[in-house]
Scaffold this motif. Structure first.
Motif, PDB file in Angstrom:
ATOM      1  N   PHE A  22       1.039  -1.273   0.244  1.00  0.00           N
ATOM      2  CA  PHE A  22       0.168  -0.215  -0.316  1.00  0.00           C
ATOM      3  C   PHE A  22       1.099   1.127   0.488  1.00  0.00           C
ATOM      4  O   PHE A  22       0.525   2.334  -0.211  1.00  0.00           O
ATOM      5  N   TRP A  23       2.350   1.460   0.691  1.00  0.00           N
ATOM      6  CA  TRP A  23       2.616   2.490   1.578  1.00  0.00           C
ATOM      7  C   TRP A  23       3.926   2.519  -0.558  1.00  0.00           C
ATOM      8  O   TRP A  23       4.480   3.573   0.004  1.00  0.00           O
ATOM      9  N   SER A  24       4.016   1.524  -0.805  1.00  0.00           N
ATOM     10  CA  SER A  24       4.682   1.889  -1.687  1.00  0.00           C
ATOM     11  C   SER A  24       4.308   2.230  -3.350  1.00  0.00           C
ATOM     12  O   SER A  24       3.386   2.020  -3.532  1.00  0.00           O
ATOM     13  N   ASP A  25       5.249   2.934  -4.016  1.00  0.00           N
ATOM     14  CA  ASP A  25       5.198   3.703  -5.366  1.00  0.00           C
ATOM     15  C   ASP A  25       5.665   2.315  -6.760  1.00  0.00           C
ATOM     16  O   ASP A  25       5.833   3.170  -7.510  1.00  0.00           O
ATOM     17  N   GLY A  26       6.360   1.432  -6.300  1.00  0.00           N
ATOM     18  CA  GLY A  26       6.344   0.875  -6.902  1.00  0.00           C
ATOM     19  C   GLY A  26       7.763   0.101  -7.331  1.00  0.00           C
ATOM     20  O   GLY A  26       8.493   0.705  -6.191  1.00  0.00           O
ATOM     21  N   ASP A  27       8.193  -0.602  -8.394  1.00  0.00           N
ATOM     22  CA  ASP A  27       9.332  -0.658  -8.603  1.00  0.00           C
ATOM     23  C   ASP A  27      10.257   0.271  -9.018  1.00  0.00           C
ATOM     24  O   ASP A  27       9.399   0.613 -10.255  1.00  0.00           O
ATOM     25  N   GLU A  28      11.545   0.501  -9.091  1.00  0.00           N
ATOM     26  CA  GLU A  28      12.207   1.374 -10.083  1.00  0.00           C
ATOM     27  C   GLU A  28      13.487   0.378 -10.518  1.00  0.00           C
ATOM     28  O   GLU A  28      14.880   0.947  -9.446  1.00  0.00           O
ATOM     29  N   PRO A  29      13.009  -0.432 -11.684  1.00  0.00           N
ATOM     30  CA  PRO A  29      14.590  -1.164 -11.495  1.00  0.00           C
ATOM     31  C   PRO A  29      15.614  -0.252 -12.920  1.00  0.00           C
ATOM     32  O   PRO A  29      15.505   0.742 -13.119  1.00  0.00           O
ATOM     33  N   TYR A  30      17.022  -1.393 -11.955  1.00  0.00           N
ATOM     34  CA  TYR A  30      18.273  -0.749 -13.225  1.00  0.00           C
ATOM     35  C   TYR A  30      17.992  -2.121 -13.725  1.00  0.00           C
ATOM     36  O   TYR A  30      17.560  -2.887 -14.139  1.00  0.00           O
ATOM     37  N   LEU A  31      18.261  -1.619 -14.824  1.00  0.00           N
ATOM     38  CA  LEU A  31      18.463  -2.714 -15.996  1.00  0.00           C
ATOM     39  C   LEU A  31      19.941  -3.076 -16.723  1.00  0.00           C
ATOM     40  O   LEU A  31      19.895  -1.950 -17.504  1.00  0.00           O
ATOM     41  N   ILE A  32      20.795  -3.495 -16.821  1.00  0.00           N
ATOM     42  CA  ILE A  32      22.029  -3.696 -17.101  1.00  0.00           C
ATOM     43  C   ILE A  32      22.721  -4.275 -18.103  1.00  0.00           C
ATOM     44  O   ILE A  32      21.916  -5.670 -17.553  1.00  0.00           O
ATOM     45  N   THR A  33      22.693  -4.591 -19.370  1.00  0.00           N
ATOM     46  CA  THR A  33      23.356  -5.576 -20.248  1.00  0.00           C
ATOM     47  C   THR A  33      24.900  -5.445 -20.827  1.00  0.00           C
ATOM     48  O   THR A  33      25.084  -4.451 -21.522  1.00  0.00           O
ATOM     49  N   ILE A  34      25.286  -5.911 -20.123  1.00  0.00           N
ATOM     50  CA  ILE A  34      26.772  -5.839 -20.474  1.00  0.00           C
ATOM     51  C   ILE A  34      26.956  -7.104 -21.634  1.00  0.00           C
ATOM     52  O   ILE A  34      26.967  -7.965 -21.569  1.00  0.00           O
ATOM     53  N   GLY A  35      27.964  -7.040 -22.569  1.00  0.00           N
ATOM     54  CA  GLY A  35      27.773  -7.639 -23.525  1.00  0.00           C
ATOM     55  C   GLY A  35      29.352  -8.058 -23.784  1.00  0.00           C
ATOM     56  O   GLY A  35      30.317  -7.586 -23.389  1.00  0.00           O
ATOM     57  N   PHE A  36      29.856  -9.541 -23.888  1.00  0.00           N
ATOM     58  CA  PHE A  36      31.067 -10.039 -24.718  1.00  0.00           C
ATOM     59  C   PHE A  36      31.392 -10.739 -25.572  1.00  0.00           C
ATOM     60  O   PHE A  36      30.326 -11.137 -26.000  1.00  0.00           O
ATOM     61  N   GLU A  97      33.635 -17.827 -32.566  1.00  0.00           N
ATOM     62  CA  GLU A  97      33.745 -17.256 -30.969  1.00  0.00           C
ATOM     63  C   GLU A  97      33.127 -17.252 -30.053  1.00  0.00           C
ATOM     64  O   GLU A  97      31.564 -17.813 -30.865  1.00  0.00           O
ATOM     65  N   LEU A  98      32.695 -16.987 -29.201  1.00  0.00           N
ATOM     66  CA  LEU A  98      31.815 -17.187 -28.086  1.00  0.00           C
ATOM     67  C   LEU A  98      30.851 -15.286 -28.084  1.00  0.00           C
ATOM     68  O   LEU A  98      32.269 -14.994 -27.385  1.00  0.00           O
ATOM     69  N   VAL A  99      29.580 -15.299 -28.441  1.00  0.00           N
ATOM     70  CA  VAL A  99      29.246 -13.612 -27.825  1.00  0.00           C
ATOM     71  C   VAL A  99      27.988 -14.120 -26.699  1.00  0.00           C
ATOM     72  O   VAL A  99      27.485 -14.895 -27.075  1.00  0.00           O
ATOM     73  N   GLY A 100      27.928 -12.857 -26.638  1.00  0.00           N
ATOM     74  CA  GLY A 100      26.471 -12.736 -25.893  1.00  0.00           C
ATOM     75  C   GLY A 100      26.330 -11.871 -24.782  1.00  0.00           C
ATOM     76  O   GLY A 100      26.709 -11.378 -25.028  1.00  0.00           O
ATOM     77  N   ALA A 101      25.975 -11.235 -24.163  1.00  0.00           N
ATOM     78  CA  ALA A 101      25.518 -10.527 -22.864  1.00  0.00           C
ATOM     79  C   ALA A 101      25.200 -11.430 -21.054  1.00  0.00           C
ATOM     80  O   ALA A 101      24.976 -12.414 -21.222  1.00  0.00           O
ATOM     81  N   ILE A 102      25.304 -10.147 -20.639  1.00  0.00           N
ATOM     82  CA  ILE A 102      24.830 -10.648 -19.393  1.00  0.00           C
ATOM     83  C   ILE A 102      24.182  -9.426 -18.254  1.00  0.00           C
ATOM     84  O   ILE A 102      24.685  -8.687 -18.696  1.00  0.00           O
ATOM     85  N   VAL A 103      22.649 -10.171 -18.246  1.00  0.00           N
ATOM     86  CA  VAL A 103      21.482  -9.163 -18.203  1.00  0.00           C
ATOM     87  C   VAL A 103      22.115  -8.957 -15.915  1.00  0.00           C
ATOM     88  O   VAL A 103      21.322 -10.505 -15.932  1.00  0.00           O
ATOM     89  N   LEU A 104      21.715  -7.801 -16.122  1.00  0.00           N
ATOM     90  CA  LEU A 104      21.801  -7.755 -14.241  1.00  0.00           C
ATOM     91  C   LEU A 104      19.844  -7.072 -14.211  1.00  0.00           C
ATOM     92  O   LEU A 104      20.491  -6.137 -14.595  1.00  0.00           O
ATOM     93  N   THR A 105      19.437  -7.183 -13.456  1.00  0.00           N
ATOM     94  CA  THR A 105      18.482  -6.433 -12.759  1.00  0.00           C
ATOM     95  C   THR A 105      18.311  -6.485 -11.324  1.00  0.00           C
ATOM     96  O   THR A 105      18.538  -7.457 -10.820  1.00  0.00           O
ATOM     97  N   PHE A 106      18.229  -5.038 -10.853  1.00  0.00           N
ATOM     98  CA  PHE A 106      18.260  -5.202  -9.340  1.00  0.00           C
ATOM     99  C   PHE A 106      17.292  -3.622  -9.197  1.00  0.00           C
ATOM    100  O   PHE A 106      16.975  -2.910 -10.113  1.00  0.00           O
ATOM    101  N   GLU A 107      16.294  -3.603  -7.945  1.00  0.00           N
ATOM    102  CA  GLU A 107      15.538  -2.981  -7.413  1.00  0.00           C
ATOM    103  C   GLU A 107      15.920  -1.539  -7.416  1.00  0.00           C
ATOM    104  O   GLU A 107      16.576  -1.946  -5.844  1.00  0.00           O
TER     105      GLU A 107
END
Length: 496
Positions: A22-36, A97-107
Motif C-alpha cells: 500500500f505504501w509503495s510507489d512500485g519498483d524502479e529497476p535498473y537494467l544493465i546489459t553487458i556484452g562480451f 567466437e563465443l558472444v553474448g550478454a550478461i543481463v542484470l536487474t535490481f530494484e
C-alpha cells in the motif's frame, strides 16, 4: 559472411513487483546489459563492454501486472564483424567466437549512481576474468558446457554482491532500504553456422524470453537476437569511366585511382587527405588500366595499347611518357612490387594462359605460367619474394597461383565471378580479394592464415573491382557503378 548481430531486450513485464504494498510507489529497476565476445583458444580476443547508462527513471514506479518499454541504450548490445565459420572451416582449424550478454536487474531504492556504478565495474571485471578463463584459455567443456557456465555465473555474482560492510553502506545511502538484486542471466551463443549442432546455443535469429524469479518477485523480459550483413557505405567519386578502375597506394593516407575515360585515355585522381580532381594521363588504351607502387613518391601505370602490347607510364616526382613493353595481351595487365626497384607484371596471352615479366633493374622476358583464365589477372605481394596471383577460371570460380621462391600450381577458391578480381595485402600473411558477383554486388573473401568465406559488400557495379591498402587494417575498394561513375568504399577496422 561478416555480419552485425544485436541482442535487444525491448520490454519488461512485472508479474510480481518487489515493492507493491500500500505504501509503495512500485519498483524502479535498473537494467544493465553487458556484452562480451571471445574467440576460442585465441589470446587477447576477449572483450567485455557496456554503454555506461544507469537510469532507474525509465520504469518510474512499475507495479505488479504492468509493463514498460526498455530504452535501447539499456537493453541492447551489438556485435560487428561477426564471422560464423562452417563446420568444415571449424574442422580445418578456424576457431569460432563465443558472444553474448550478461543481463542484470535490481530494484533501486535511491542508492547513488556512484555506488551502483562501482558494482557494475566489478561485474565487468569479473565477467572478463571468467570469459577469458573459459573461452580464450580453452577451459570450457564443449561436450557439457552448462556446469562451467553456471560456475562462471556464480563467480561473477559473488564478485558483484556486496560484502557485509558494503551492504551497510548501501543501506545507509538508500535511507534504510538497500537495493535488491533481482537476478543475473547469461545469454551465451557460439558464433558458428546454424547448420552445426552443438551442446551450446548457436547464434541465430530468435526471440528472447527471460524470467527473473527470486522469492516474492517475478520479472519477465522479452526481446530478440537478430542480424544484418555488415554494411559498407559506398560513395561516388564521379567521372565517366569506360573501363574498370585500378588502385594503388604509395604511403599512409595516399590513394591513386585510374580508369579509362570516354576519350580512351587514362584518367587519374588521388587522395592525400582530400580528393583531387581528375587529370588526363593521355595514351590510347584498350583495357582496364592498372596501378602499382614500389615506394613513396613512385607510381606505375599499366594498360594494353591499340597494338595489344603492354604499355607503361610512371611517376617519380614527375610523369614520364608512355613506353611499350611488348607482348600480345588478350586482357588488361596487373602489377605488384615486393620491394624498391622490383615490379612484376601479369596478363593473359593469346593462349589464354597467364604470362609474366618483371623488372629488377632491367626487364626480363615474358614467361608463361600456364592455366586457362577468362579475366584480367590480379596480383599482390605480402613481403619480399612473395607474389599471389588471382584470375577467373573457365568455371567462373576464383583461381590462385603463388610464388614463394618457386611457382605453385593453380588452386580453385570457388565463388561465381562475373568480373576480374582485385587483390591487396595490408601485411604479412594477409590477402583481401574483391570481385563482382552474380548480383552485380561487390564480394569479398580474405586470407589471414586460412581462407574465410565470401561476404557481400553490396553496391551495384558494371565492371571489375580493385582494392588497395595504405596501412594495417585499411582497404579501399573501387569499381565502376551502373552510372559509369567511380564508386569507392573502405575498411578501417570496420567497413564504412
Amino acid at each position: 559472411m561478416a555480419e552485425s548481430w544485436t541482442i535487444a531486450l525491448d520490454r519488461l513485464r512485472v508479474v510480481d513487483a518487489d515493492e507493491d504494498d500500500f505504501w509503495s510507489d512500485g519498483d524502479e529497476p535498473y537494467l544493465i546489459t553487458i556484452g562480451f565476445r571471445s574467440r576460442f583458444r585465441t589470446p587477447g580476443s576477449t572483450s567485455v563492454f557496456w554503454s555506461g547508462v544507469l537510469d532507474d527513471d525509465w520504469a518510474d514506479g512499475i507495479d505488479s501486472g504492468e509493463s514498460k518499454a526498455i530504452p535501447r541504450n539499456q537493453g541492447t548490445v551489438t556485435f560487428g564483424g561477426i564471422d560464423r565459420p562452417t563446420q568444415a572451416e571449424v574442422l580445418a582449424g578456424q576457431f569460432p567466437e563465443l558472444v553474448g550478454a550478461i543481463v542484470l536487474t535490481f530494484e533501486s531504492d535511491a542508492t547513488p549512481f556512484s555506488a551502483i556504478r562501482g558494482l557494475v565495474n566489478d561485474l565487468i571485471a569479473a565477467a572478463r576474468t571468467q570469459i577469458t578463463r573459459l573461452v580464450e584459455q580453452g577451459n570450457l567443456n564443449l561436450a557439457n558446457p552448462q556446469p562451467d557456465i553456471d560456475a562462471a555465473v556464480r563467480n561473477i555474482r559473488a564478485a558483484v554482491e556486496p560484502s557485509t560492510l558494503e551492504a551497510i553502506g548501501l543501506f545507509l545511502q538508500s535511507w534504510g532500504d538497500p537495493d535488491d538484486l533481482i537476478g543475473m542471466t547469461p545469454l551465451v551463443f557460439a558464433a558458428v553456422d546454424t547448420s552445426m549442432t552443438l551442446p551450446i546455443p548457436v547464434l541465430a535469429d530468435q526471440d528472447l524470453n527471460l524470467r527473473f524469479h527470486p522469492s516474492g518477485v517475478d520479472y519477465r523480459l522479452t526481446g530478440a537476437v537478430s542480424h544484418r550483413p555488415d554494411g559498407i557505405g559506398w560513395e561516388s567519386l564521379g567521372g565517366i569511366l569506360t573501363s574498370g578502375p585500378g588502385a594503388a597506394s604509395w604511403a599512409k593516407n595516399r590513394l591513386d585511382l585510374v580508369g579509362r575515360g570516354q576519350d580512351n585515355a587514362v584518367w587519374h585522381r588521388w587522395w592525400n587527405g582530400s580528393w583531387h580532381d581528375w587529370e588526363s594521363l593521355g595514351g590510347i588504351v584498350t583495357s582496364d588500366p592498372a596501378a602499382s607502387s614500389w615506394g613513396k613518391g613512385r607510381l606505375d601505370i599499366w594498360a594494353r595499347g591499340q597494338d595489344n602490347a603492354l604499355w607503361h607510364k610512371w611517376f617519380d616526382g614527375s610523369w614520364h611518357d608512355w613506353e611499350s613493353l611488348g607482348g600480345v595481351l588478350t586482357s588488361g595487365p596487373a602489377a605488384a612490387s615486393w620491394g624498391k626497384g622490383r615490379v612484376d607484371v601479369f596478363a593473359r596471352g593469346q593462349d589464354n594462359a597467364l604470362w609474366h615479366r618483371w623488372f629488377d633493374g632491367h626487364w626480363h622476358n615474358w614467361e608463361s605460367l600456364g592455366g586457362v583464365i577468362t579475366s584480367d589477372p590480379a596480383v599482390a605481394s605480402w613481403g619480399p619474394g612473395r607474389l599471389d596471383v588471382f584470375a577467373r577460371g573457365q568455371d567462373n570460380a576464383l583461381w590462385h597461383k603463388w610464388f614463394d621462391g618457386s611457382w605453385h600450381n593453380w588452386e580453385s577458391l570457388g565463388g561465381v565471378l562475373t568480373s576480374a578480381p582485385g587483390v591487396a595485402s595490408w601485411g604479412p600473411n594477409r590477402l583481401d580479394i574483391v570481385a563482382r558477383g552474380q548480383d552485380n554486388a561487390a564480394w569479398h573473401r580474405w586470407w589471414n592464415g586460412s581462407w574465410h568465406g565470401w561476404e557481400s559488400l553490396g553496391g551495384q557495379f558494371s565492371s571489375g573491382l580493385d582494392v588497395a591498402s595504405w596501412g594495417d587494417h585499411r582497404l579501399d575498394v573501387v569499381g565502376r557503378g551502373l552510372d559509369n561513375a567511380l564508386w569507392h568504399g573502405w575498411f578501417d577496422n570496420g567497413w564504412s
